[in-house]
Design a protein around this motif. Structure first.
Motif, PDB file in Angstrom:
ATOM      1  N   ILE A 239       5.204 105.719   6.942  1.00 19.08           N
ATOM      2  CA  ILE A 239       5.234 106.918   6.107  1.00 19.08           C
ATOM      3  C   ILE A 239       4.587 108.094   6.829  1.00 19.08           C
ATOM      4  CG2 ILE A 239       3.084 106.357   4.885  1.00 19.08           C
ATOM      5  CD1 ILE A 239       4.408 107.608   2.361  1.00 19.08           C
ATOM      6  N   ASP A 240       3.574 107.832   7.683  1.00 14.58           N
ATOM      7  CA  ASP A 240       2.951 108.912   8.446  1.00 14.58           C
ATOM      8  C   ASP A 240       3.952 109.563   9.391  1.00 14.58           C
ATOM      9  OD1 ASP A 240       0.460 108.919   7.312  1.00 14.58           O
ATOM     10  OD2 ASP A 240      -0.416 107.537   8.758  1.00 14.58           O
TER      11      ASP A 240
ATOM     12  N   ASP B 280      -7.000 109.891  -2.508  1.00 13.78           N
ATOM     13  CA  ASP B 280      -5.967 109.647  -1.498  1.00 13.78           C
ATOM     14  C   ASP B 280      -5.185 108.412  -1.931  1.00 13.78           C
ATOM     15  OD1 ASP B 280      -4.412 109.649   0.746  1.00 13.78           O
ATOM     16  OD2 ASP B 280      -5.964 108.879   2.090  1.00 13.78           O
ATOM     17  N   THR B 281      -4.336 108.600  -2.929  1.00 13.13           N
ATOM     18  CA  THR B 281      -3.589 107.478  -3.498  1.00 13.13           C
ATOM     19  C   THR B 281      -2.098 107.767  -3.435  1.00 13.13           C
ATOM     20  OG1 THR B 281      -3.404 108.263  -5.786  1.00 13.13           O
ATOM     21  CG2 THR B 281      -5.498 107.225  -5.150  1.00 13.13           C
ATOM     22  N   SER B 282      -1.317 106.792  -3.827  1.00 12.77           N
ATOM     23  CA  SER B 282       0.144 106.923  -3.796  1.00 12.77           C
ATOM     24  C   SER B 282       0.664 107.817  -4.912  1.00 12.77           C
ATOM     25  CB  SER B 282       0.791 105.545  -3.903  1.00 12.77           C
ATOM     26  OG  SER B 282       0.447 104.931  -5.135  1.00 12.77           O
ATOM     27  N   ARG B 283      -0.203 108.258  -5.830  1.00 14.08           N
ATOM     28  CA  ARG B 283       0.244 109.040  -6.988  1.00 14.08           C
ATOM     29  C   ARG B 283      -0.312 110.459  -7.010  1.00 14.08           C
ATOM     30  NH1 ARG B 283      -1.379 105.803 -12.020  1.00 14.08           N
ATOM     31  NH2 ARG B 283      -1.760 107.719 -13.154  1.00 14.08           N
ATOM     32  N   HIS B 284      -1.206 110.811  -6.066  1.00 17.48           N
ATOM     33  CA  HIS B 284      -1.867 112.110  -6.103  1.00 17.48           C
ATOM     34  C   HIS B 284      -1.376 113.043  -4.998  1.00 17.48           C
ATOM     35  CE1 HIS B 284      -4.932 109.929  -8.560  1.00 17.48           C
ATOM     36  NE2 HIS B 284      -4.944 111.084  -9.189  1.00 17.48           N
TER      37      HIS B 284
ATOM     38  N   GLU C 200       7.540 103.838  -4.051  1.00 17.43           N
ATOM     39  CA  GLU C 200       6.166 103.363  -4.173  1.00 17.43           C
ATOM     40  C   GLU C 200       5.141 104.471  -3.956  1.00 17.43           C
ATOM     41  OE1 GLU C 200       5.234 100.366  -5.209  1.00 17.43           O
ATOM     42  OE2 GLU C 200       7.373  99.991  -5.515  1.00 17.43           O
ATOM     43  N   ASN C 201       5.578 105.628  -3.431  1.00 17.13           N
ATOM     44  CA  ASN C 201       4.633 106.697  -3.099  1.00 17.13           C
ATOM     45  C   ASN C 201       5.240 108.043  -3.459  1.00 17.13           C
ATOM     46  OD1 ASN C 201       2.923 108.618  -1.652  1.00 17.13           O
ATOM     47  ND2 ASN C 201       2.133 106.861  -0.519  1.00 17.13           N
ATOM     48  N   VAL C 202       4.486 108.863  -4.180  1.00 18.00           N
ATOM     49  CA  VAL C 202       4.995 110.158  -4.630  1.00 18.00           C
ATOM     50  C   VAL C 202       5.297 111.083  -3.454  1.00 18.00           C
ATOM     51  CG1 VAL C 202       2.733 111.265  -4.883  1.00 18.00           C
ATOM     52  CG2 VAL C 202       4.623 111.966  -6.362  1.00 18.00           C
ATOM     53  N   ARG C 203       4.675 110.853  -2.298  1.00 16.82           N
ATOM     54  CA  ARG C 203       4.939 111.691  -1.125  1.00 16.82           C
ATOM     55  C   ARG C 203       6.392 111.582  -0.669  1.00 16.82           C
ATOM     56  NH1 ARG C 203       0.065 109.797  -1.286  1.00 16.82           N
ATOM     57  NH2 ARG C 203      -1.773 110.972  -0.580  1.00 16.82           N
TER      58      ARG C 203
END
Length: 441
Positions: free
Chosen positions: A121-122, A222-226, A424-427
């Motif tokens: 993802i990075d 630093d989460t998958s939703r923020h 799985e990740n909002v990003r």
């Protein structure tokens, strides 16, 4: 002297027009997505603004060498249009000639022309201007475009006025520590956490208003939703009978959006294999009843009586789907101590507010509710919370000079998109994410 007439010459043909030119020759532009070399011919995939179309290079009809082109070349292709039932477009484009408009000067650091971008993802985010060219990556944001189109159309049809509110403000709408402070010409100012104050003010002007715009939260999570910058879909409506009017409006807006995606964005839905939710109706449950339901169904102890833990949100959605079939659930009557100072309290129980969250597939995507419209009531609540009333003089102006009963909501566009696509990740549903670690690209 030349004069611009507004008439734009169509120099190339769009994919949806190909079938009109069977037996003829057309020009089409795009970027070379991939070249598959075979014996004596090649498949050349051309990335156009929405679709990736397949062209055929053949030594018997192509007047140029395959060596003249490469991946990510911007080109104009001259092609014969031949009927081909097996093609998605119903035709085959036989490449006759090519005009190279530009070519890359470096090899791509990421392989983008496979079915998915197979990297971390990075890397996906570090090379965002490149990885977004992948067919599936860019489809995410066409679907997001469709959601915004649908929300805007629906609310406009319901006589909402679209507004633009300031993003530099004198105070945070929610308060607390999660606001970005600015040095505004020697004065203290902040990036807006929400258009809350302004959309309430505009209810006194237009009765119904909405905005789709960025908001900023200085959360250190630093989460998958923020995210620290996200797009908020906000609406506010006056002359409501109760806060259920707001939930009804959101339900209808989501229903409209799902139908809009089915009708206009079936290409992207099929490409990403999206399973759209059925939204015949959305069940509602009170906050404490929801907490107790999860505790009972999953043998969990209630630890936080003010809010949901992320795991509780997931479990609540699971049990609601099992009991009702709905992938959405409205949770209502949140505790007063957890909600902002402008939230209307229940007259039958001042410990709870006439507010709600909308949960979808395990995640909160919307917060809303009825607001306090009475001046004396609003001032009294602010004093109860130890707030300095004088600092909110411009906000309270609307209450002082009369406001109808009103309420509204804010929806996180990226969160909604992410859950719609079951990411799985909002990003992954954010074009260029801004979080605690990222301010580029």
């Amino acid at each position: 002297m030349n004069r611009m007439t507004g008439m734009i010459e169509q120099r190339t043909i769009e994919p949806e027009q190909f079938s009109e030119y069977i037996g003829g020759t057309i020009k089409v532009h795009g970027s070379i997505y991939k070249i598959r070399k075979m014996s004596g011919f090649a498949f050349v995939l051309l990335r156009t603004k929405r679709e990736v179309i397949q062209c055929i290079y053949g030594e018997e009809f192509s007047k140029f060498s395959l060596n003249e082109i490469g991946e990510e070349y911007s080109v104009v292709i001259t092609a014969n249009v031949v009927k081909e039932e097996r093609s998605k477009t119903g035709v085959e484009l036989q490449m006759v000639d090519i005009e190279v408009l530009s070519k890359p000067v470096a090899e791509s650091p990421i392989v983008i022309n496979n079915k998915r971008v197979d990297t971390s993802i990075d890397n996906l985010l570090n090379y965002r201007p490149i990885t977004l060219r992948n067919e599936k990556e860019r489809a995410i944001f066409k679907i997001q475009e469709g959601l915004c189109q649908a929300f805007r159309e629906y609310l406009s049809n319901q006589k909402f006025t679209e507004v633009r509110t300031p993003k530099i403000v004198y105070a945070g709408a929610e308060g607390g520590a999660n606001i970005f402070q600015l040095n505004y010409f020697g004065k203290e100012a902040y990036l807006a956490q929400s258009p809350q104050f302004y959309k309430q003010m505009m209810v006194g002007v237009y009765e119904r208003v909405f905005e789709i715009a960025p908001v900023f939260r200085a959360e250190k999570h630093d989460t998958s939703r923020h995210l620290n910058e996200y797009t908020s879909v906000d609406f506010e409506m006056g002359y409501i009978q109760n806060f259920e009017d707001i939930m009804q409006m959101e339900t209808a807006m989501i229903q409209y959006a799902m139908e809009h995606l089915k009708e206009i964005y079936h290409y992207e839905l099929n490409l990403l294999k999206v399973k759209l939710p059925e939204v015949e109706g959305i069940p509602t449950i009170r906050f404490m009843e929801a907490k107790e339901l999860v505790a009972k169904e999953y043998k969990r102890e209630i630890k936080d009586y003010d809010d949901f833990e992320p795991e509780e949100e997931k479990l609540l959605c699971e049990v609601i789907k099992k009991k009702t079939g709905s992938e959405f659930v409205f949770v209502t009557h949140y505790p007063t101590r957890k909600r902002p100072f402008y939230a209307m309290e229940d007259t039958e129980d001042r410990e709870v507010t006439l507010s709600f969250d909308l949960l979808f597939r395990g995640l909160e995507i919307t917060t809303g509710g009825q607001r306090i419209h009475d001046y004396e009531m609003q001032v009294a609540k602010m004093k109860e919370r130890g707030m300095t009333v004088e600092l909110f003089e411009s906000y309270l102006m609307m209450h002082k000079y009369g406001m109808p009963p009103h309420g509204g909501l804010g929806m996180g566009l990226e969160r909604f998109t992410s859950r719609l696509l079951e990411q799985e990740n909002v990003r992954l549903a954010t074009l260029f994410p801004r979080d605690v670690n990222r301010v580029t690209p």
